[in-house]
Design a protein around this motif. Structure first.
Motif, PDB file in Angstrom:
ATOM      1  N   VAL A 274     -33.753  21.601 -14.925  1.00 19.33           N
ATOM      2  CA  VAL A 274     -34.607  22.679 -14.461  1.00 19.33           C
ATOM      3  C   VAL A 274     -35.494  23.171 -15.600  1.00 19.33           C
ATOM      4  O   VAL A 274     -35.177  23.001 -16.776  1.00 19.33           O
ATOM      5  CB  VAL A 274     -33.792  23.866 -13.905  1.00 19.33           C
ATOM      6  N   VAL A 275     -36.591  23.781 -15.217  1.00 22.08           N
ATOM      7  CA  VAL A 275     -37.489  24.431 -16.157  1.00 22.08           C
ATOM      8  C   VAL A 275     -37.058  25.887 -16.300  1.00 22.08           C
ATOM      9  O   VAL A 275     -36.729  26.541 -15.315  1.00 22.08           O
ATOM     10  CB  VAL A 275     -38.942  24.354 -15.655  1.00 22.08           C
TER      11      VAL A 275
ATOM     12  N   PRO B 216     -47.878  21.685 -18.509  1.00 24.28           N
ATOM     13  CA  PRO B 216     -46.975  22.797 -18.840  1.00 24.28           C
ATOM     14  C   PRO B 216     -47.439  24.131 -18.254  1.00 24.28           C
ATOM     15  O   PRO B 216     -46.608  24.984 -17.918  1.00 24.28           O
ATOM     16  CB  PRO B 216     -47.000  22.830 -20.378  1.00 24.28           C
ATOM     17  N   GLY B 217     -48.746  24.321 -18.111  1.00 26.41           N
ATOM     18  CA  GLY B 217     -49.260  25.567 -17.551  1.00 26.41           C
ATOM     19  C   GLY B 217     -48.957  25.710 -16.071  1.00 26.41           C
ATOM     20  O   GLY B 217     -48.767  26.832 -15.575  1.00 26.41           O
ATOM     21  N   HIS B 218     -48.886  24.597 -15.363  1.00 24.55           N
ATOM     22  CA  HIS B 218     -48.642  24.681 -13.917  1.00 24.55           C
ATOM     23  C   HIS B 218     -47.247  25.214 -13.610  1.00 24.55           C
ATOM     24  O   HIS B 218     -46.999  25.738 -12.523  1.00 24.55           O
ATOM     25  CB  HIS B 218     -48.908  23.320 -13.256  1.00 24.55           C
ATOM     26  N   TYR B 219     -46.335  25.129 -14.582  1.00 27.38           N
ATOM     27  CA  TYR B 219     -44.990  25.667 -14.386  1.00 27.38           C
ATOM     28  C   TYR B 219     -45.035  27.165 -14.071  1.00 27.38           C
ATOM     29  O   TYR B 219     -44.249  27.662 -13.261  1.00 27.38           O
ATOM     30  CB  TYR B 219     -44.140  25.462 -15.643  1.00 27.38           C
TER      31      TYR B 219
ATOM     32  N   MET C  84     -40.194  25.460 -20.340  1.00 27.52           N
ATOM     33  CA  MET C  84     -40.119  24.004 -20.425  1.00 27.52           C
ATOM     34  C   MET C  84     -38.806  23.511 -19.824  1.00 27.52           C
ATOM     35  O   MET C  84     -37.892  24.284 -19.556  1.00 27.52           O
ATOM     36  CB  MET C  84     -40.248  23.583 -21.898  1.00 27.52           C
ATOM     37  N   GLY C  85     -38.721  22.212 -19.616  1.00 25.10           N
ATOM     38  CA  GLY C  85     -37.556  21.593 -19.018  1.00 25.10           C
ATOM     39  C   GLY C  85     -36.412  21.390 -19.986  1.00 25.10           C
ATOM     40  O   GLY C  85     -36.468  21.780 -21.157  1.00 25.10           O
ATOM     41  N   GLN C  86     -35.381  20.698 -19.497  1.00 24.46           N
ATOM     42  CA  GLN C  86     -34.137  20.539 -20.221  1.00 24.46           C
ATOM     43  C   GLN C  86     -34.260  19.703 -21.496  1.00 24.46           C
ATOM     44  O   GLN C  86     -33.383  19.726 -22.348  1.00 24.46           O
ATOM     45  CB  GLN C  86     -33.081  19.921 -19.293  1.00 24.46           C
TER      46      GLN C  86
ATOM     47  N   ASP D 164     -33.300  30.355  -7.239  1.00 24.06           N
ATOM     48  CA  ASP D 164     -34.058  29.151  -6.897  1.00 24.06           C
ATOM     49  C   ASP D 164     -34.603  28.514  -8.170  1.00 24.06           C
ATOM     50  O   ASP D 164     -35.219  29.182  -8.998  1.00 24.06           O
ATOM     51  CB  ASP D 164     -35.221  29.492  -5.957  1.00 24.06           C
ATOM     52  N   ALA D 165     -34.366  27.230  -8.322  1.00 24.32           N
ATOM     53  CA  ALA D 165     -34.745  26.524  -9.541  1.00 24.32           C
ATOM     54  C   ALA D 165     -35.924  25.589  -9.304  1.00 24.32           C
ATOM     55  O   ALA D 165     -36.108  25.055  -8.205  1.00 24.32           O
ATOM     56  CB  ALA D 165     -33.556  25.727 -10.071  1.00 24.32           C
ATOM     57  N   PHE D 166     -36.685  25.394 -10.358  1.00 24.95           N
ATOM     58  CA  PHE D 166     -37.866  24.534 -10.336  1.00 24.95           C
ATOM     59  C   PHE D 166     -37.710  23.506 -11.444  1.00 24.95           C
ATOM     60  O   PHE D 166     -37.322  23.827 -12.559  1.00 24.95           O
ATOM     61  CB  PHE D 166     -39.112  25.393 -10.586  1.00 24.95           C
ATOM     62  N   GLY D 167     -37.981  22.249 -11.121  1.00 28.23           N
ATOM     63  CA  GLY D 167     -37.851  21.243 -12.174  1.00 28.23           C
ATOM     64  C   GLY D 167     -37.845  19.838 -11.647  1.00 28.23           C
ATOM     65  O   GLY D 167     -38.574  19.496 -10.722  1.00 28.23           O
ATOM     66  N   GLY D 168     -37.001  19.042 -12.227  1.00 25.33           N
ATOM     67  CA  GLY D 168     -36.936  17.634 -11.897  1.00 25.33           C
ATOM     68  C   GLY D 168     -36.220  16.920 -13.005  1.00 25.33           C
ATOM     69  O   GLY D 168     -35.397  17.480 -13.710  1.00 25.33           O
ATOM     70  N   GLY D 169     -36.549  15.715 -13.203  1.00 27.07           N
ATOM     71  CA  GLY D 169     -35.938  14.934 -14.244  1.00 27.07           C
ATOM     72  C   GLY D 169     -36.688  13.650 -14.341  1.00 27.07           C
ATOM     73  O   GLY D 169     -37.862  13.627 -14.690  1.00 27.07           O
TER      74      GLY D 169
END
Length: 426
Positions: free
Chosen positions: A150-151, A199-202, A276-278, A312-317
């Motif tokens: 997640v971010v 990174p800004g779109h986060y 930022m992400g993990q 609620d989480a936002f992210g991916g991998g």
């Protein structure tokens, strides 16, 4: 007309591969298989993954003397551009990085990705459902995950203390107040790679999640309409942040992993936070000095009155997909990369988070354990918008949000621009 794509629940990080299609496998004398070359592109430009993935490739080649793996390691934007060029020409790499979602779905619809369902049926039960979900469509599997996460906000505890901030902010108004406190203390509040846009779109994506809620983002994927008050409000809140001038000097020209970029600015103690992400701790240490015990993590704050939950989480991998014309050895390498005995080494090294059942104990880093716990308890999950939506829509999100942060677009213009592209793609 392209089918509407609902936002996918989860995604995964990556190691990918390149080349313009699989090398033809030839039969040598005596019936032995001829030499096969697999082109592999991946995004892991930082340690520990860069060396770990290289080691996995060498091990696989040692076990399969007829296979040569040629790896091309590209940073995020260069990778996306190169993959887009190849797929638009009607070809695909043998092995390639994917975040799943709408981008992968479009590649599948174009016939560029191999359906590996039967090839990986024996190992699918080993993966967590959340990690797999971004690579499965209509009951078929088109890739295997290598990471999920997640971010959130990574922060410098020492700089927070210097500004008199005793605990991370739980609400957006408290976050904005902390930005003011940091500035008053002579501390740059936020590091941002303005040049790279993603990174800004986060920020806009998380604000849209908190204000409008996950269902609204999913509905926008169906009706192609972002001209809604809550999405405009997300832009207004991001503008409120940008108006505080919280980013480092020269951020509009800054990259992410470059020596003078976002990760280095954070890792060298020159900014208090980054969203930022993990993978952030590893990249901070690779690009800069790294913060060690001074590094902390907190989830994106709740927005007062918003419809979304702070859970609620936002992210991916990321994951590995196989080109439609790739030889069988490409699928075997994907399975090798994601086997427990191999993948858990990357988890132990702090490069990725668990995607396999039973890998949880391999997470050693306390901050990554916090991320894993947050992921496990997430009330909902949203894939990166520039991957969840079709490529043109995701790119417009990145472009428009970058213009908003730079002060050249209004919140209303952002939603209008995204809507126009979404309708043309829909």
């Amino acid at each position: 007309m392209k089918r509407s794509l609902v936002l996918i629940a989860a995604a995964v990080l990556v190691a990918g591969c390149g080349g313009a299609g699989g090398s033809a496998q030839q039969e040598g004398t005596g019936g032995s298989p001829g030499q096969v070359t697999l082109e592999w592109w991946h995004l892991s430009t930082a340690e520990p993954l860069k060396s770990l993935w290289d080691q996995r490739a060498k091990e696989f080649m040692a076990q399969n003397p007829n296979v040569t793996i040629k790896a091309t390691v590209l940073e995020n934007d260069a990778y996306k551009a190169k993959l887009t060029t190849i797929t638009q020409s009607g070809q695909a790499p043998d092995l390639f990085a994917t975040w799943g979602g709408g981008v992968l779905a479009q590649q599948i619809q174009a016939g560029l990705v191999k359906d590996i369902s039967s090839d990986v049926a024996d190992v699918l039960p080993n993966f967590t459902p959340a990690a797999l979900s971004a690579y499965q469509f209509d009951g078929k599997t088109y890739g295997l995950p290598t990471d999920i996460g997640v971010v959130g906000f990574w922060y410098n505890k020492k700089l927070f203390e210097q500004a008199g901030i005793t605990e991370p902010p739980a609400t957006w108004s408290a976050f904005l107040e902390d930005v003011r406190k940091l500035k008053a203390a002579g501390v740059t509040p936020i590091a941002l790679a303005g040049k790279e846009k993603w990174p800004g779109h986060y920020y806009w994506a998380y604000l849209a999640m908190r204000i409008a809620g996950l269902d609204a983002l999913r509905q926008a994927a169906v009706d192609h309409d972002f001209n809604k008050p809550d999405f405009v409000a997300a832009g207004q809140q991001l503008k409120a942040l940008a108006d505080l001038q919280p980013f480092q000097k020269g951020f509009l020209g800054a990259g992410y992993g470059t020596p003078d970029g976002q990760a280095a600015t954070m890792g060298n103690g020159q900014a208090a936070m980054e969203l930022m992400g993990q993978w952030a701790p590893a990249t901070q240490a690779d690009a800069g000095e790294g913060l060690g015990e001074d590094l902390g993590f907190f989830p994106f704050p709740a927005v007062e009155g918003g419809k979304g939950s702070i859970g609620d989480a936002f992210g991916g991998g990321g994951g590995l997909a196989v080109g439609a014309d790739a030889p069988p050895q490409a699928v075997e390498f994907v399975k090798y990369m994601t086997a427990m005995e191999n993948h858990s080494k990357a988890v132990e090294a702090g490069g990725v988070l668990p995607v396999l059942k039973g890998e949880e104990n391999a997470v050693k880093d306390p901050n990554l354990k916090q991320v894993a716990t947050m992921l496990a308890g997430a009330t909902g999950y949203q894939l990166y918008l520039d991957q969840a939506y079709p490529p043109a829509v995701g790119q417009q999100v990145n472009d428009s949000v970058a213009e908003l942060i730079a002060g050249t677009k209004t919140p209303e213009e952002v939603t209008q621009d995204i809507t126009e592209v979404a309708k043309s793609e829909g």
